[in-house]
Structures are given as C-alpha cells and as structure tokens.
Scaffold this motif. Structure first.
Motif, PDB file in Angstrom:
ATOM      1  N   ILE A 223     -47.670   0.518   4.418  1.00  0.00           N
ATOM      2  CA  ILE A 223     -47.825  -0.541   3.408  1.00  0.00           C
ATOM      3  C   ILE A 223     -46.475  -0.853   2.776  1.00  0.00           C
ATOM      4  O   ILE A 223     -46.091  -2.012   2.622  1.00  0.00           O
ATOM      5  CB  ILE A 223     -48.823  -0.107   2.304  1.00  0.00           C
ATOM      6  CG1 ILE A 223     -50.226  -0.006   2.881  1.00  0.00           C
ATOM      7  CG2 ILE A 223     -48.787  -1.087   1.148  1.00  0.00           C
ATOM      8  CD1 ILE A 223     -51.231   0.631   1.931  1.00  0.00           C
ATOM      9  N   ALA A 224     -45.717   0.203   2.452  1.00  0.00           N
ATOM     10  CA  ALA A 224     -44.409   0.020   1.817  1.00  0.00           C
ATOM     11  C   ALA A 224     -43.476  -0.746   2.747  1.00  0.00           C
ATOM     12  O   ALA A 224     -42.782  -1.680   2.335  1.00  0.00           O
ATOM     13  CB  ALA A 224     -43.808   1.382   1.461  1.00  0.00           C
ATOM     14  N   PHE A 225     -43.476  -0.369   4.006  1.00  0.00           N
ATOM     15  CA  PHE A 225     -42.594  -1.005   4.980  1.00  0.00           C
ATOM     16  C   PHE A 225     -42.937  -2.484   5.111  1.00  0.00           C
ATOM     17  O   PHE A 225     -42.072  -3.353   5.108  1.00  0.00           O
ATOM     18  CB  PHE A 225     -42.748  -0.314   6.339  1.00  0.00           C
ATOM     19  CG  PHE A 225     -41.811  -0.838   7.381  1.00  0.00           C
ATOM     20  CD1 PHE A 225     -40.465  -0.527   7.321  1.00  0.00           C
ATOM     21  CD2 PHE A 225     -42.274  -1.636   8.403  1.00  0.00           C
ATOM     22  CE1 PHE A 225     -39.593  -1.010   8.273  1.00  0.00           C
ATOM     23  CE2 PHE A 225     -41.411  -2.129   9.361  1.00  0.00           C
ATOM     24  CZ  PHE A 225     -40.066  -1.813   9.296  1.00  0.00           C
ATOM     25  N   TRP A 226     -44.251  -2.724   5.146  1.00  0.00           N
ATOM     26  CA  TRP A 226     -44.718  -4.086   5.307  1.00  0.00           C
ATOM     27  C   TRP A 226     -44.357  -4.928   4.081  1.00  0.00           C
ATOM     28  O   TRP A 226     -43.995  -6.095   4.183  1.00  0.00           O
ATOM     29  CB  TRP A 226     -46.216  -4.028   5.562  1.00  0.00           C
ATOM     30  CG  TRP A 226     -46.957  -5.282   5.316  1.00  0.00           C
ATOM     31  CD1 TRP A 226     -47.188  -6.281   6.204  1.00  0.00           C
ATOM     32  CD2 TRP A 226     -47.558  -5.686   4.088  1.00  0.00           C
ATOM     33  NE1 TRP A 226     -47.894  -7.275   5.599  1.00  0.00           N
ATOM     34  CE2 TRP A 226     -48.137  -6.935   4.303  1.00  0.00           C
ATOM     35  CE3 TRP A 226     -47.660  -5.100   2.818  1.00  0.00           C
ATOM     36  CZ2 TRP A 226     -48.809  -7.625   3.313  1.00  0.00           C
ATOM     37  CZ3 TRP A 226     -48.323  -5.782   1.829  1.00  0.00           C
ATOM     38  CH2 TRP A 226     -48.894  -7.024   2.079  1.00  0.00           C
ATOM     39  N   ALA A 227     -44.427  -4.301   2.892  1.00  0.00           N
ATOM     40  CA  ALA A 227     -44.094  -5.020   1.659  1.00  0.00           C
ATOM     41  C   ALA A 227     -42.630  -5.444   1.660  1.00  0.00           C
ATOM     42  O   ALA A 227     -42.272  -6.523   1.195  1.00  0.00           O
ATOM     43  CB  ALA A 227     -44.398  -4.156   0.443  1.00  0.00           C
ATOM     44  N   LEU A 228     -41.760  -4.576   2.213  1.00  0.00           N
ATOM     45  CA  LEU A 228     -40.336  -4.918   2.291  1.00  0.00           C
ATOM     46  C   LEU A 228     -40.133  -6.069   3.261  1.00  0.00           C
ATOM     47  O   LEU A 228     -39.330  -6.967   3.029  1.00  0.00           O
ATOM     48  CB  LEU A 228     -39.526  -3.709   2.750  1.00  0.00           C
ATOM     49  CG  LEU A 228     -39.449  -2.546   1.770  1.00  0.00           C
ATOM     50  CD1 LEU A 228     -38.687  -1.400   2.382  1.00  0.00           C
ATOM     51  CD2 LEU A 228     -38.783  -2.991   0.483  1.00  0.00           C
ATOM     52  N   GLY A 229     -40.875  -6.033   4.372  1.00  0.00           N
ATOM     53  CA  GLY A 229     -40.748  -7.076   5.381  1.00  0.00           C
ATOM     54  C   GLY A 229     -41.206  -8.428   4.847  1.00  0.00           C
ATOM     55  O   GLY A 229     -40.771  -9.469   5.318  1.00  0.00           O
ATOM     56  N   ARG A 230     -42.091  -8.404   3.846  1.00  0.00           N
ATOM     57  CA  ARG A 230     -42.602  -9.640   3.283  1.00  0.00           C
ATOM     58  C   ARG A 230     -41.502 -10.399   2.550  1.00  0.00           C
ATOM     59  O   ARG A 230     -41.536 -11.607   2.460  1.00  0.00           O
ATOM     60  CB  ARG A 230     -43.737  -9.302   2.312  1.00  0.00           C
ATOM     61  CG  ARG A 230     -44.864 -10.269   2.352  1.00  0.00           C
ATOM     62  CD  ARG A 230     -46.063  -9.746   1.617  1.00  0.00           C
ATOM     63  NE  ARG A 230     -45.741  -9.089   0.355  1.00  0.00           N
ATOM     64  CZ  ARG A 230     -46.648  -8.875  -0.599  1.00  0.00           C
ATOM     65  NH1 ARG A 230     -47.881  -9.267  -0.429  1.00  0.00           N
ATOM     66  NH2 ARG A 230     -46.329  -8.245  -1.709  1.00  0.00           N
ATOM     67  N   ASN A 231     -40.534  -9.666   2.013  1.00  0.00           N
ATOM     68  CA  ASN A 231     -39.423 -10.287   1.288  1.00  0.00           C
ATOM     69  C   ASN A 231     -38.107  -9.926   1.965  1.00  0.00           C
ATOM     70  O   ASN A 231     -37.310  -9.164   1.426  1.00  0.00           O
ATOM     71  CB  ASN A 231     -39.381  -9.793  -0.159  1.00  0.00           C
ATOM     72  CG  ASN A 231     -40.366 -10.529  -1.028  1.00  0.00           C
ATOM     73  OD1 ASN A 231     -40.379 -11.759  -1.036  1.00  0.00           O
ATOM     74  ND2 ASN A 231     -41.190  -9.784  -1.741  1.00  0.00           N
ATOM     75  N   LYS A 232     -37.891 -10.478   3.147  1.00  0.00           N
ATOM     76  CA  LYS A 232     -36.749 -10.040   3.952  1.00  0.00           C
ATOM     77  C   LYS A 232     -35.411 -10.287   3.271  1.00  0.00           C
ATOM     78  O   LYS A 232     -34.556  -9.419   3.224  1.00  0.00           O
ATOM     79  CB  LYS A 232     -36.766 -10.750   5.309  1.00  0.00           C
ATOM     80  CG  LYS A 232     -37.862 -10.227   6.217  1.00  0.00           C
ATOM     81  CD  LYS A 232     -37.685 -10.716   7.644  1.00  0.00           C
ATOM     82  CE  LYS A 232     -38.831 -10.219   8.504  1.00  0.00           C
ATOM     83  NZ  LYS A 232     -40.139 -10.818   8.104  1.00  0.00           N
ATOM     84  N   MET A 233     -35.267 -11.484   2.729  1.00  0.00           N
ATOM     85  CA  MET A 233     -33.987 -11.850   2.107  1.00  0.00           C
ATOM     86  C   MET A 233     -33.685 -10.920   0.937  1.00  0.00           C
ATOM     87  O   MET A 233     -32.594 -10.381   0.813  1.00  0.00           O
ATOM     88  CB  MET A 233     -34.073 -13.302   1.616  1.00  0.00           C
ATOM     89  CG  MET A 233     -32.769 -13.833   1.083  1.00  0.00           C
ATOM     90  SD  MET A 233     -31.568 -13.948   2.424  1.00  0.00           S
ATOM     91  CE  MET A 233     -30.245 -14.783   1.574  1.00  0.00           C
ATOM     92  N   ARG A 234     -34.719 -10.714   0.110  1.00  0.00           N
ATOM     93  CA  ARG A 234     -34.538  -9.877  -1.067  1.00  0.00           C
ATOM     94  C   ARG A 234     -34.200  -8.437  -0.657  1.00  0.00           C
ATOM     95  O   ARG A 234     -33.298  -7.823  -1.215  1.00  0.00           O
ATOM     96  CB  ARG A 234     -35.817  -9.907  -1.888  1.00  0.00           C
ATOM     97  CG  ARG A 234     -35.715  -9.141  -3.164  1.00  0.00           C
ATOM     98  CD  ARG A 234     -37.077  -8.912  -3.747  1.00  0.00           C
ATOM     99  NE  ARG A 234     -37.587 -10.083  -4.435  1.00  0.00           N
ATOM    100  CZ  ARG A 234     -38.715 -10.067  -5.145  1.00  0.00           C
ATOM    101  NH1 ARG A 234     -39.421  -8.957  -5.228  1.00  0.00           N
ATOM    102  NH2 ARG A 234     -39.129 -11.146  -5.748  1.00  0.00           N
ATOM    103  N   SER A 235     -34.912  -7.944   0.342  1.00  0.00           N
ATOM    104  CA  SER A 235     -34.650  -6.572   0.799  1.00  0.00           C
ATOM    105  C   SER A 235     -33.232  -6.442   1.331  1.00  0.00           C
ATOM    106  O   SER A 235     -32.532  -5.464   1.050  1.00  0.00           O
ATOM    107  CB  SER A 235     -35.644  -6.182   1.897  1.00  0.00           C
ATOM    108  OG  SER A 235     -36.957  -6.330   1.438  1.00  0.00           O
ATOM    109  N   ALA A 236     -32.801  -7.464   2.102  1.00  0.00           N
ATOM    110  CA  ALA A 236     -31.457  -7.407   2.691  1.00  0.00           C
ATOM    111  C   ALA A 236     -30.395  -7.393   1.602  1.00  0.00           C
ATOM    112  O   ALA A 236     -29.452  -6.597   1.652  1.00  0.00           O
ATOM    113  CB  ALA A 236     -31.252  -8.595   3.620  1.00  0.00           C
ATOM    114  N   LEU A 237     -30.567  -8.248   0.592  1.00  0.00           N
ATOM    115  CA  LEU A 237     -29.566  -8.318  -0.480  1.00  0.00           C
ATOM    116  C   LEU A 237     -29.541  -7.018  -1.285  1.00  0.00           C
ATOM    117  O   LEU A 237     -28.491  -6.568  -1.725  1.00  0.00           O
ATOM    118  CB  LEU A 237     -29.858  -9.504  -1.401  1.00  0.00           C
ATOM    119  CG  LEU A 237     -29.531 -10.870  -0.789  1.00  0.00           C
ATOM    120  CD1 LEU A 237     -30.011 -11.993  -1.699  1.00  0.00           C
ATOM    121  CD2 LEU A 237     -28.033 -10.997  -0.545  1.00  0.00           C
ATOM    122  N   THR A 238     -30.719  -6.430  -1.473  1.00  0.00           N
ATOM    123  CA  THR A 238     -30.780  -5.174  -2.217  1.00  0.00           C
ATOM    124  C   THR A 238     -30.076  -4.069  -1.443  1.00  0.00           C
ATOM    125  O   THR A 238     -29.333  -3.264  -2.008  1.00  0.00           O
ATOM    126  CB  THR A 238     -32.239  -4.774  -2.467  1.00  0.00           C
ATOM    127  OG1 THR A 238     -32.926  -5.899  -2.977  1.00  0.00           O
ATOM    128  CG2 THR A 238     -32.326  -3.644  -3.456  1.00  0.00           C
TER     129      THR A 238
END
Lengths: 279, 409
Positions: free
Chosen positions: B9-24
């Motif tokens: 679930i956590a992994f999928w949640a990160l994938g949902r916001n790819k741009m945000r995850s990448a910048l973080t």
C-alpha cells in the motif's frame, strides 16, 4: 475468527432466545467535555437489544444522539458510562487496537459520502478490510469478487470510484461492508447523497442482504421513506430512545394513516413520529 | 502477510504521486551523493599521503643537532654550529643492535652543470647505506660503496628530475658533471619517487659520499652532519631504538640527563605520518559533515511532504481505521513511505556519488577513494533520516480519531 464464508446459502438463525443478542446496550451514556466546565450529554442512558437478523432504522432530529449511538455501536467510540455487548462480548472499555480488530471482524460500515479510497479500484476498495484481517492476496481477490457479485457490480470491478455513479459507489461500499462477513452492517444516512430512485434501489440491496442472508442491518436516516424499509424503528430524541416500534406496531401506524398507495411510500405516518418527538 | 500488504500500500501510494516522490527523494539523493563524493576526496588525499610517507622509508629514526645556546630550544640546522658528527652515526650503527642501517646527511646544495645546461641541485652527502635507510632503489647504474666514502670519491648518484633537466636524453651514467665547480662522475640514477609527505619534491636529489660533501664541497674544518637517519628493525622496536640512541648520543656528548640540555633532537616518520593522517582525517570529517547537513535538510523535506500527505489523506486514514486498521498499521504504512523514499534516494545517491568521484579522479589531479565504509555510512544515515523524520508524521496519522478523520473535508 472469520469462519463462515459469504457465499454460504445458510441463513443465520434469527435469534429466538437461544442466542445472545447481537447488540446489547445497558444504560449507555456519552458525555463530551468541551473545555473546563461545558458538558454535552449526547446519550443519556440508552438500553436496547438488537437480535440477529433484525433490520433496524434509527430516526431522530440532528443532535438527538443517533450519530453518537452509531459511533458507539460501530466501536469507533467508547461509552462514557454503561455497558455495550457486541455479539456477546463486552467491548465498552476495549483499547484502541482491539476496537480496530473488532470493527474489522464484526462491523461493516456504509457512510453517506460513500468514503471509498480515491484512485483505487472498486475491487481494491472491497479488499481493504481483508488486508487488515491478514487474508492472503488470492483469497482476498476471490472474496472481494464474491462481495461485488452480491451487489451486482461484478462488471465494474476495475473501475475507479470517479468512474462510478453515486449508486454504484455506494454499492461498492456495501460490498466492502459485507466482505468480512460481519455481525452487523451499520449504514449512516446511506441514501443521503442519492436521488430518490437510486435510493430506493439501494435500499433493495440492503433488504436482500437482510432477507436472503439474514444479515443484521442498522440504518440511520431522517427520511421516512427510507426508514420504512426497516422492520423496526427506533426514534431518538434528546439523547434517549423515545419510541421503539416493532413490525406489528408499524403496521398499525400505517393502517391508521390509510396508506392508499401500494408500498406506502407517502410516509405520512412518520410525520406523526416526528411530532411526538417534538413534544 | 499483513505487513507485506501494508508495504505494498505504501509503495503504491508513492507511485500515485510520482513527481512529488521524486522531488522529495532529490533532497536525499543530493545529500548522499555529496557525502560519498566529498568523503571520497578526503579519503583519496589520505591514502595519497599515506603512500608518500611510506615512500620516504618506514621505520626510520631521525636525529638532528640542536642548538643549546639559544633560548626556547629552537632547532638550528646551520652547518658549523651543530655537534652531531659522522662518528656518532657510526657508533649508533655499531652499538644499537635494533638499528639495521644508518646514514648521516650533510646538506651541500649547489649548481650542477653538464655541458651547456645547469640546475640548482639538492645535494646530500651520505653513506653507502642510504638506499637501505630510505628504501630507495637505484633505477640505473649503481650506488657508491664504503670505499668511495672512505676515499671521499667524487662520485654522484642523481635523481630522475636532474636527469630530465640536464642530460636531455644522454645516458648520465659515466658522464662527468661539475658540482660547485668540481668535476664529479655520475655512477647511478635514483628511482623516481615524486613528492615527499611534506610536499617536497624528492626527484631533484643528488647524493654523494658524506666525506666528499664535508671535505670537498663544504670544506668544513670540523666535520659536522645535519641529520642522521637510522633504519630500525621494525615499527614495534622504534621506542627501544629511540631510547638507546638517545642514551648513546648523551654518553658520547657528555650530557648528564636532567642537568644538561640535549644538543640533539630525535624524531621519526611515523610521528609525521600520524600528524598528516590526523589532518586529512579531520578534513574528511569536515567535508563529510558539511555534506551530511544537506542530508538532514533532505530529511526535513521528507517530513514536510509526509505531513502534507497525512493531512491530504486524512479521510483515507479514517476509512482504513473504520474498516479495521489498527493505529499501528497506519503508523507502519506512513513510516514505510518515508523510509522507502529515503532508501531509494540513498541508493540513487550512492550511484551518483560514486560516479561523481570517479569523474573527479579522472578529470582532475585529485585522487578519490570510494570506500565501503562511506557508502554504508551515508546509506545508513539516509535510512536513519527516513525513520527519524518519518516518525512524527506517521505518529500523527496513527493518532487521528477515526470519527474526526471520516468527517474531514
């Protein structure tokens, strides 16, 4: 812990004294403390029993305590005073984590605003309770598919919530509520966000679950039309249960009001109920 | 089973916001790659210095004459005021058994001329044991012998740089050069060694017998030496060799310990090496900590985004709790998200940092060393940052009341 499978044709025995009631509230109070000396008595001594296989509608004006009652019955909140037995087990003082487990096993929720997890497909939403029950992924998928078939949505499994109509979303929510084979399904204004026709359709789903599967269902509503689907009506007022009409009493009320139309959707008898509440 | 599903679930949640995850992740990526690249520069310098110090000869004990008349014990190296003699060195060699080779050093720098070319050479008068003491090989020709020392022969062994500067392709061995206007015969060439640990070029060295330097180049009335270098049998034997040497010289110079000041000083390369190591270690630490600050900043970025995410997903949290998620599972879900971000960022950072340090060593004169230690340290630090800065948002999410969370707009 999750014994009986959903698909089973057996109907739960409609508790005739041989079993403990599904819900038993003994003099339950709920008081909210806002600040130093402001107290709000949301519930002032509720005592009620709901047997297995009942279909109960709870009515009352806003602020009458019906939502607080639902929160306590749904194990989202503790009573301030009194005792609550769910399926024969005292849960009045269970700690948070245990309450979560109880909700997972015994309670299915349906909310007014559907409350599906966005950008998550219908079937994944239905699988949610099974994840927290520790069910393996294959078994999870199988049971979620079954639940969606029960609510006639098997063809929309992969759809996201925003690709479904309101009625369809609420049916996904019902599938999610029943996927864990809970002891009770609690629905809080389940038709509040739907048009009349869809609302009636949806109530048909609840009715089928109650009739064909013997599921215990409790619905909070302020619409008499919806309450009429219940076999028992609890009328709340000022933190207390004012009236408890069983099926027979409801029949009498209907007759008194000369329900001319078939199915009695006029709901005029409920106006009386409200008037009594207002006194 | 449950934890695995929650991780998914956590992994999928990160994938949902790819741009945000990448910048973080970028914050962590920059932090980790900076730590790895900068520490690799520091460790590269450290290993370079280590190499050079080893090239100066290990287990070498040194003695300098010291002026006893001056106040404060300032060290003097002047040719005619020192009291250390070649006989002292010979005595040390024969009477201190831990010393396996010894050479006096007499400084006699001067102009070296061959044909129409000339250079200023760093001339050292020494003994035939010099190559042993310094671990210095002869690249070409041979070193002078004890007979040459006894005869004060005018022979030279020259460094590689002198060969390059003055001989211009001519084989220097057998040639005659003029040093301080005296003719000398070149008999050998020293192997190239580059800079010494103190940053001094060693390849411009020219060596000749110390007797030749004392008598012919310097014309000293009282033959003195500027330094003595002794090869000791092992690193462990250094303290004993040192105290024995000190006692012997005191005895020879009639110095009563505690009454008279020593007219000499003793030191060794490992002390120099330790000091140099410490300096570069501090430099590495400094570079690493500056880079680590950016890692902490990256961690704050994670915390910021996780807090936003918890607020944004309040309703989702409420739903999950309503259908039976314990607060602990919610905490695990959000904590896994931040740890995944920091670990993924750390992994990418390791690759980028490693690449950067390879590029630095290829396109600059700096040498870099990417050690397993620095990789593990920065990666571990990134993981710790993920846990530390992810815990508060996760704890906040877990502490939400399901009733309020479900009502959240």
């Amino acid at each position: 812990m999750i014994g009986a499978t959903l698909a089973g044709p057996e109907v739960r025995s409609t508790g005739e004294g041989d079993r403990a009631p599904v819900i038993q509230l003994d003099d339950v109070h709920k008081t909210y403390y806002m600040g130093a000396d402001i107290q709000v008595h949301a519930l002032r001594g509720i005592s009620v029993q709901v047997e297995q296989g009942e279909f109960v509608a709870i009515m009352g004006r806003s602020g009458s305590g019906k939502s607080t009652m639902m929160n306590i019955v749904g194990c989202l909140d503790h009573p301030t005073k009194g005792r609550y037995l769910l399926d024969g087990v005292d849960v009045s003082t269970a700690p948070k984590a245990e309450l979560a487990d109880i909700r997972n096993r015994k309670v299915g929720f349906v909310f007014q605003s559907f409350n599906l997890v966005s950008r998550t497909s219908a079937i994944e939403n239905v699988e949610l309770p099974l994840i927290y029950a520790g069910v393996g992924s294959r078994e999870r998928r199988r049971r979620a598919e079954e639940a969606l078939e029960i609510v006639n949505l098997a063809d929309k499994m992969k759809n996201m919530p925003n690709q479904l109509s309101g009625g369809q979303q609420q049916r996904v929510a019902i599938a999610r509520a029943l996927v864990n084979d809970p002891a009770i399904i609690l629905a809080d204004e389940p038709t509040g966000a739907l048009d009349t026709r869809t609302a009636i359709e949806l109530m048909g789903v609840f009715q089928d679950l109650n009739r064909e599967r013997g599921m215990t269902i409790i619905i909070v509503t302020h619409e008499p039309d919806i309450a009429e689907f219940g076999k028992r009506v609890l009328l709340f007022g000022d933190g207390r249960i004012r009236k408890d009409y069983d099926q027979r009493q409801l029949e009498v009320l209907r007759k008194e009001h000369h329900m001319s139309e078939l199915g009695g959707s006029a709901g005029s008898w409920m106006d009386d109920v409200h008037e009594e509440d207002a006194q | 089973m449950k934890s695995l599903a929650i991780l998914r679930i956590a992994f999928w949640a990160l994938g949902r916001n790819k741009m945000r995850s990448a910048l973080t992740m970028l914050g962590i990526i920059i932090g980790v790659s900076a730590v790895i690249a900068l520490v690799s520069i520091g460790q590269g310098a450290q290993s370079m210095i280590q190499q050079q110090l080893e090239s100066m000869g290990t287990n070498v004990l040194m003695v300098w004459p010291e002026d006893t008349r001056g106040s404060g014990g300032a060290r003097r190296n002047s040719d005619d005021e020192g009291t250390l003699t070649a006989q002292d060195v010979i005595a040390i060699r024969s009477e201190v058994p831990l010393v396996t080779a010894a050479s006096p050093i007499v400084n006699a720098n001067g102009q070296l001329i061959f044909g129409n070319r000339n250079t200023y050479a760093r001339v050292q008068g020494t003994s035939e044991e010099y190559p042993l003491v310094r671990d210095w090989e002869i690249a070409h020709g041979e070193f002078f012998t004890a007979d040459d020392v006894a005869a004060a022969a005018r022979v030279l062994v020259i460094g590689q740089e002198i060969v390059d500067e003055v001989f211009d392709g001519v084989d220097p061995v057998g040639q005659t050069v003029r040093l301080r206007n005296l003719p000398f015969r070149v008999i050998g060439v020293l192997a190239s060694r580059g800079q010494s640990g103190m940053g001094q070029n060693q390849d411009d060295t020219v060596v000749t017998p110390y007797t030749t330097a004392q008598k012919k180049l310097l014309g000293q009335a009282l033959p003195r030496v500027n330094q003595a270098m002794m090869k000791v049998v092992s690193q462990d034997a250094m303290p004993f060799a040192e105290s024995q040497t000190i006692n012997l010289i005191r005895q020879r110079h009639n110095i009563v310990p505690g009454m008279d000041p020593d007219d000499f000083a003793v030191g060794n390369m490992s002390e120099v090496a330790d000091a140099a190591q410490e300096t570069t270690f501090i430099m590495t630490l400094l570079l690493g900590s500056i880079a680590a600050i950016s890692l902490v900043v990256g961690g704050i970025g994670i915390m910021n985004i996780m807090l936003v995410s918890v607020t944004e997903r309040t309703r989702e949290i409420g739903i999950r709790m309503a259908v039976g998620s314990r607060p602990g599972y919610i905490r695990l879900q959000f904590l896994s998200e931040s740890i995944m971000l920091s670990l993924a960022g750390g992994l990418i950072g390791v690759v980028i940092g490693g690449g950067a340090s390879t590029l630095i060593s290829q396109f600059s004169t700096m040498s870099t060393v990417v050690s397993a230690g620095s990789v593990l340290l920065s990666f571990g630090f990134a993981a710790a940052v993920g846990i530390f800065f992810g815990y508060y948002p996760a704890h906040k999410a877990a502490g939400l009341d399901p009733i309020d969370a479900l009502r959240y707009e």
